[in-house]
Structure formats: C-alpha cells, structure tokens
Design a protein around this motif. Structure first.
Motif: not given
Length: 509
Positions: A280, A284, A288, A345, A348, A381, A486, A489
C-alpha cells in the motif's frame, strides 16, 4: 540500539536539546534533497545541454542509490557504531553535495548524485536511532514528533527553495546550501554524541546478496531511464536489461531466503499485515510522487511558470499535511488505523481525479486546490501505516521490517519517476497525432494571415497550441491512472489484520 540502556544520562539537558535539533536538521537536509532538484530539472537540463527526460536521471539516481544503501544501515551501525556511521555519512554527503554543484556534465552530476544517495541513505535511520539513545523515554515521543515534522517539511520546502535558488541565483546553489548544514552536523556529532556511541561487533556481510541487489536494481533503473529514448522493447539493449533485471531479482530472492545472515530479510513478508501495508505504501508513494515530478515540469515547460511559483503549487500538499499531523496522532488512539488509512488513501485518489480535469487554461488557485486538500490526508496514511506494518511482525524483526518499508518506499519513488515520465511522453505523442489528424485549421490560418503573420509563423503558432494541449491531455491521463492505483491501495489496506497492542516504532526509518 533502540535506546534501552540509560545512555541519555550521559548528556546534560542542554546537550540533549542541541543534539536533537542537529539530528532533526540532518534528516531535514536529506529529505529536502529528494525533492529540491525536481523543480530545477529544466534549469539544469538547459544549462548542461540535455533533454528534460535525461535531466530526471538526477532525481532517480539519488533515490536508487539511497534505496540500495538503506538495507546496509543496520549492519554498518553494528560493525562501526551509530555515531561513527552518522558522522561518516554526513562527511560523504557534504563532499558529494559540493561535487554535484561543481558538475559540468550529465555523467558527472548523476555519478555525484549516486554518491549523495549512498551517503544519505544511513542518515535518516541513524538520526532516529540516536534520538532514541539521547532522550529519556518520557521525552522521546515529543522529539520523534519534531523529527517526523522534518520528514514532512522537507518535501514542502524542497520545491520552493529549489525554485527560488534556480530563478534568482543558479541551480548549482541547490547543492551548495547543504555544505554549512553538513558542517554543523559533523561538528555537533563529534562534540556532543561521542558518549552515546554504540558497541561494535564483527558481523559477516552478505556480499553475494549485496551484489545481486545492486545488479537487479541497477539493470531495472537503467532500463526505465533510457527506455524512452530507445523505443523500449524494439531495442535489443532494453530487452537484455529487462531479462537481466528479472533473472537478478529471482536469484536475489532465492539467495536471501536461504542465506543465514541476509542483507535484506525477506522473511518478514510472511506476515500478511506487513506485506499489505508496505505494498500500500509503495503504491501510494509512487502515485503521490508522480505529481511531485510531473507538475513542476509541466508548469515550467508548458504554462510559463517560474521555478519558484511551480514550487509553491507543489509545496501546498506538504504544508497542509503539517497542520493535520496533531489530529492524525489523536485519532489513531481512538479509531482502527485501517479505517483512517483507507479513507486517507481514497481521498488522495479523489484528488488525483480532480487533477485529471486540469486544462491549459487553469489559473494558479485552480492548480493549488487539489494540492491543498490532498495534504490533509497525508498524515492519516503515513503515520498509521508504520503502526500497521510494524505491529504485524515480531519485535525481533522490527528493524528489518522498518528497513524494508523504507527500501520499498524509496524504490517506488525511483520507479514511479521513470514510469510516469515515460507515460507522459508517450501520451503527448499519441494526443498530438490524434489532434493533428482531425485538425481543421483553415479558418484559423485565414484569420492569422489577415493579421499579418507569415505562413511559417502560422504553422509554428498552431503547432505550439497543439503541443500545449497534447501535454496537458497526457498529464491528465497519468493522473487518471494514479487515481486507479490509489483506489486499489485503499482496498489493499483491509487485507491486514487489525493491529493489536503498542508497537515500538523506534526502528522505523
């Protein structure tokens, strides 16, 4: 090495405070260097006469070198002592920062960034270990909080500082500013921290495992970095690199699982909670970091932004993340961390979907809003993830698990940078060809011709508009893919069992 002995009594409260500030500053410098070069890539590329694609090697070379060095940190500390390793790493980091600033070719700056990454790798975990040794248990939580703030502040300040320096001084100074910080950290480590040095013992080192690690990561990263310029698998060199990376990876796994003293303890992956947590994290951070790499380049190359203002847009995420840290820490004690992480997450992912609707006509605040709102999710997160992953392994495996967590995060950043820039470049070509095939430019050409433009000027004007639109369409496509990753995740978090009891996170680097 986690600070179980009463080593903190060897320093006065004033010495402890000074040492703590120096350790936080050293961590800030290393994290800053991961993002400070991002907004400066167009400046560096222009100055060295290379393409922006080649300029991104400056980012990936640092991240890969750091990833390779992280698994060695525990062995180095036990073999030479935490303070000695920290001091030597700071000296090396300072020297390679100077050489990066003096670089005149792409080869030289990439080589020096590799040196910087190799020296920077141990600084983050060593600074954390030293904090645990210097401060008594009742003060550790507060100091680790300050330390964690520098980990979030680094990515925030990197784009702004890098942009300002590149616009107003010269890109060379983004590396030179490390020198006074490194000098202060070396002096402080020598003067203050010698009493808290750890005991050393001779340990066998898994040279074969280390060689295999460097080999497969090196092949993979070179393949990802040069693939764009070599038409990918149409070039036999890329095919060979891909095969070598695959074989090297398989041999590495087999070797590490059967070695008595492995350089990387892969056995921690037998814990479902740990495996789901770190994958995960990798997804992420990859998604990101895609925005941290791609947004500053798009703003400067296509939207006419200076490096400074591109830095401001990028930095808003980390600024709002800092505001949310205290709330994340409070909620963790009350709510199942899987709920916090899953919502954060997914949030995001929604921000990525928002960015996927950017256009070339977007103004400054239209670009900033998704960055600002994304920041509120980051601590929810990042902080619980450490608890989730480290609670899933045995106490004796905490250091190995924390090292693997940092390794996968750093590798995700390096691979994501290469993959995202490839997808962006390919998307631009496809979008441009599609637009060119359906373009009805007759009326526009007539109007421009009537305004006094020559045929060549008209052709260049229309071509530049098509290029600009193709660039933004390709970027939106990348953000759409990020959104899907995401959401995947966010679902993966639930594979982990609910964490039980308190976790010693002191080994988390």
């Amino acid at each position: 090495m986690g600070g179980s002995e009463n080593t903190f009594s060897l320093l006065s409260p004033r010495q402890r405070l000074l040492a703590g500030l120096v350790l936080a500053m050293s961590n800030f410098m290393v994290v800053l260097d991961l993002t400070i070069a991002n907004v400066s890539v167009p400046h560096i590329a222009g100055n060295l006469g290379i393409t922006p694609d080649q300029g991104t090697w400056i980012i990936t070379s640092y991240a890969v070198a750091e990833a390779i060095c992280v698994p060695l940190t525990g062995w180095l500390a036990q073999r030479f002592g935490v303070v000695r390793v920290f001091t030597a790493a700071m000296i090396g980091f300072g020297i390679f920062s100077l050489l990066c600033g003096l670089s005149v070719t792409l080869g030289m700056i990439v080589a020096c960034r590799i040196g910087q990454g190799l020296c920077g790798g141990p600084i983050m975990p060593m600074s954390q270990t030293l904090l645990m040794r210097i401060f008594p248990p009742e003060q550790r939580g507060k100091m680790m909080g300050i330390w964690a703030m520098t980990t979030l502040l680094g990515p925030a300040m990197g784009p702004i500082i890098g942009g300002y320096i590149s616009d107003n001084w010269s890109w060379h100074w983004i590396f030179f500013i490390n020198l006074p910080i490194a000098f202060v950290c070396i002096l402080a480590a020598t003067a203050l921290m010698t009493p808290v040095e750890t005991e050393t013992k001779k340990l066998p080192i898994d040279f074969a495992g280390l060689a295999l690690l460097v080999f497969w990561i090196g092949c993979l990263q070179i393949m990802l970095d040069i693939g764009r310029d070599h038409d990918w698998f149409a070039d036999p060199l890329i095919v060979v690199l891909a095969i070598l990376a695959g074989i090297g990876f398989l041999v590495f796994i087999i070797w590490e699982l059967t070695e008595e003293h492995p350089i990387v303890d892969l056995r921690v992956f037998r814990h479902v909670g740990f495996s789901s947590g770190v994958f995960t994290l990798a997804l992420c951070f990859g998604a990101y970091f895609a925005s941290i790499v791609i947004v500053p380049q798009w703003l400067q190359l296509s939207m006419g932004y200076t490096a400074t203002w591109a830095g401001f847009v990028t930095a808003f995420t980390a600024m709002t993340a800092l505001l949310a840290v205290p709330f994340a820490a409070r909620w963790m004690a009350r709510v199942d961390v899987r709920i916090l992480m899953s919502i954060a997450v997914a949030w995001m992912g929604i921000m990525s979907f928002w960015r996927a609707h950017w256009t070339s006509g977007a103004d400054f605040w239209t670009l900033c809003y998704p960055q600002i709102f994304q920041g509120f999710a980051m601590p929810f997160f990042m902080i619980p993830l450490t608890t989730l992953t480290l609670s899933a392994v045995r106490p004796s495996e905490t250091a190995s698990a924390a090292g693997m967590q940092n390794f996968l995060r750093t590798m995700a950043i390096a691979i994501s940078t290469s993959v995202v820039l490839t997808a962006w470049g390919d998307g631009q070509r496809v979008s441009r060809n599609e637009m060119a095939s359906v373009l009805q430019a007759g009326d526009t050409q007539a109007q421009l011709s009537a305004s006094g433009m020559s045929a060549e000027q008209i052709r260049q004007f229309i071509s530049s508009i098509v290029d600009r639109e193709a660039t933004v369409i390709a970027m939106d496509y990348v953000f759409f893919i990020s959104m899907i990753l995401l959401f995947v995740a966010a679902a993966m978090v639930w594979l982990a069992p609910k964490p039980t009891g308190k976790v010693d996170t002191s080994a988390a680097h």
